[in-house]
Design an enzyme around this catalytic site. Structure first.
Site, PDB file in Angstrom:
ATOM      1  N   ARG A 200      -1.906   0.795   6.724  1.00 23.78           N
ATOM      2  CA  ARG A 200      -2.292   1.722   5.774  1.00 23.78           C
ATOM      3  C   ARG A 200      -2.620   3.139   6.586  1.00 23.78           C
ATOM      4  NH1 ARG A 200       0.182  -0.993   2.428  1.00 23.78           N
ATOM      5  NH2 ARG A 200      -1.056  -2.216   0.829  1.00 23.78           N
TER       6      ARG A 200
ATOM      7  N   ASP B 264      -7.769  -1.153   0.379  1.00 25.62           N
ATOM      8  CA  ASP B 264      -6.986   0.141   0.556  1.00 25.62           C
ATOM      9  C   ASP B 264      -7.376   1.334   0.317  1.00 25.62           C
ATOM     10  OD1 ASP B 264      -5.105  -1.796   1.991  1.00 25.62           O
ATOM     11  OD2 ASP B 264      -3.832  -2.221   0.230  1.00 25.62           O
TER      12      ASP B 264
END
Length: 405
Positions: free
Chosen positions: A98, A127
């Protein structure tokens, strides 16, 4: 920033149902230019239809960037120098991807003059935090659009209805009743039938690894060379970081290495089940620790090992660009200067274990001292004083307790 003030958005786009719906939703709700960005982190053929699909769903411009080498060299390898592992099992394959996606997404936003970025992470997951901490690191003033926290499409059926209304193809999900995320380090599975914590994951779910029961009946030995804590060669063949990890993925996958089923603690406070395949990463971590065993000082290793849980927590929670993670990285990297050598690991039916390690330049193993045979350098009588000094506090405690009685 009000919707009417947003002029251009860069969307992190996977090509799946959720981000396809988000792409259309952004066009409908904001009425502005939307650029999609997809990072090639080793997803394989998943990326093939993305460009056409993005344009068909309304994208004004499409970026698909090959970031595999940067991913492994600048994100995976630093994390593996730390032997990071979350809650004893998870090798952080999604977590570490990420920050790189956020980094490149913000670079594109700057190139394109975009005033907003968007992602497809839900308001329940990790996330959203990982992406947005990265965004704000690169531009504290950026506008972040998180549709899952804003729209009223609060169920899977609502999403399907929106997709049908807007002409977005809906993939058949009955054959794969779970969601997945793949990159060069791993593939993760969650949701759907995996929400039954008692149910064993079906064998047809796994992508990267053979079932251990069906793996070869003959073990395979692999030699991995390290320089400054980074893997540089496998079986004597030099490889780039991405090539090396891909090669280990293949070897590990053939032998059923790296399957994990974990009920983990998410950053937002809830527990969630994740099933992971990390074949190459599992081999890499085992080999790296083996070379450390022969090259790293005991006290340096003790201090470094005490930092692993905190380092892993920072990566898991999205703090890759934080000063505390960078501080830990500096310390860890200093400990890796002597981690030079070769580990030999044995792969067999789901198991990966060290069977040999050596270092021609930095070995701290001295046979003259360590041997159980007769030696000329170590006086065993010296251990008596060492033991008495180290047992002093225990002896005092016992004496004081005896006096109380």
């Amino acid at each position: 920033m009000a919707k009417k003030d947003v002029k251009k958005i860069v969307l992190a786009y996977s090509g799946g149902l959720d981000t396809s719906i988000i792409l259309k939703w952004l066009k409908n709700e904001y009425g502005c230019e939307v650029i999609t960005f997809s990072a090639d982190l080793g997803q394989g053929d998943e990326l093939a239809p993305i460009r056409d699909k993005a344009f068909a769903t309304g994208a004004d411009k499409v970026y698909i960037d090959d970031l595999k080498e940067e991913f492994v060299k600048d994100f995976v390898f630093p994390m593996f120098r730390a032997n990071a592992i979350y809650e004893g099992h998870y090798l952080l394959g999604t977590s570490i991807a990420r920050p790189l996606i956020a980094k490149r997404q913000m670079e594109i936003a700057k190139i394109e003059g975009a005033d907003a970025v968007s992602h497809g992470a839900t308001g329940k997951g990790n996330d959203q935090v990982r992406f947005e901490l990265g965004y704000y690191h690169f531009d504290p003033a950026i506008t972040v659009i998180a549709p899952w926290r804003d729209w009223k499409l609060n169920s899977r059926q609502a999403l399907v209805n929106y997709a049908k209304k807007n002409g977005i193809p809906i993939p058949v999900t009955k054959k794969r009743p779970w969601s997945s995320d793949r990159n060069l380090l791993h593939i993760s599975f969650e949701g759907g039938i995996l929400e039954d914590t008692w149910a064993e994951p079906p064998e047809n779910m796994f992508v990267l690894t053979k079932a251990p029961e069906k793996a070869p009946n003959k073990p395979q030995y692999v030699e991995i060379e390290f320089r400054n804590g980074n893997a540089v060669a496998v079986d004597g063949e030099k490889m780039s970081p991405a090539q090396l990890l891909a090669h280990l993925n293949f070897l590990g996958g053939e032998h059923g290495i790296g399957r994990v089923d974990l009920l983990e603690n998410r950053s937002v406070g809830m527990k969630s089940r994740g099933v992971y395949e990390t074949p190459g990463g599992t081999i890499l971590r085992e080999a790296h620790m083996a070379v450390e065993q022969i090259t790293m000082d005991r006290e340096v290793m003790r201090i470094r090992d005490s930092l692993i849980p905190e380092y892993a927590r920072l990566v898991y929670a999205g703090y890759w660009f934080s000063p505390e993670r960078e501080m830990l990285q500096t310390l860890i990297d200093d400990s890796q200067k002597s981690v030079n050598g070769v580990a030999r690991v044995k792969l067999y039916k789901g198991h990966c274990r060290t069977v040999g390690r050596k270092s021609e330049t930095d070995s701290l193993f001295n046979l003259d001292f360590a041997t159980f045979e007769k030696d000329q350098v170590y006086n065993q009588k010296d251990a008596e004083g060492f033991i008495k000094i180290n047992s002093l506090r225990l002896r005092i405690r016992s004496l004081m307790q005896a006096q109380k009685k």
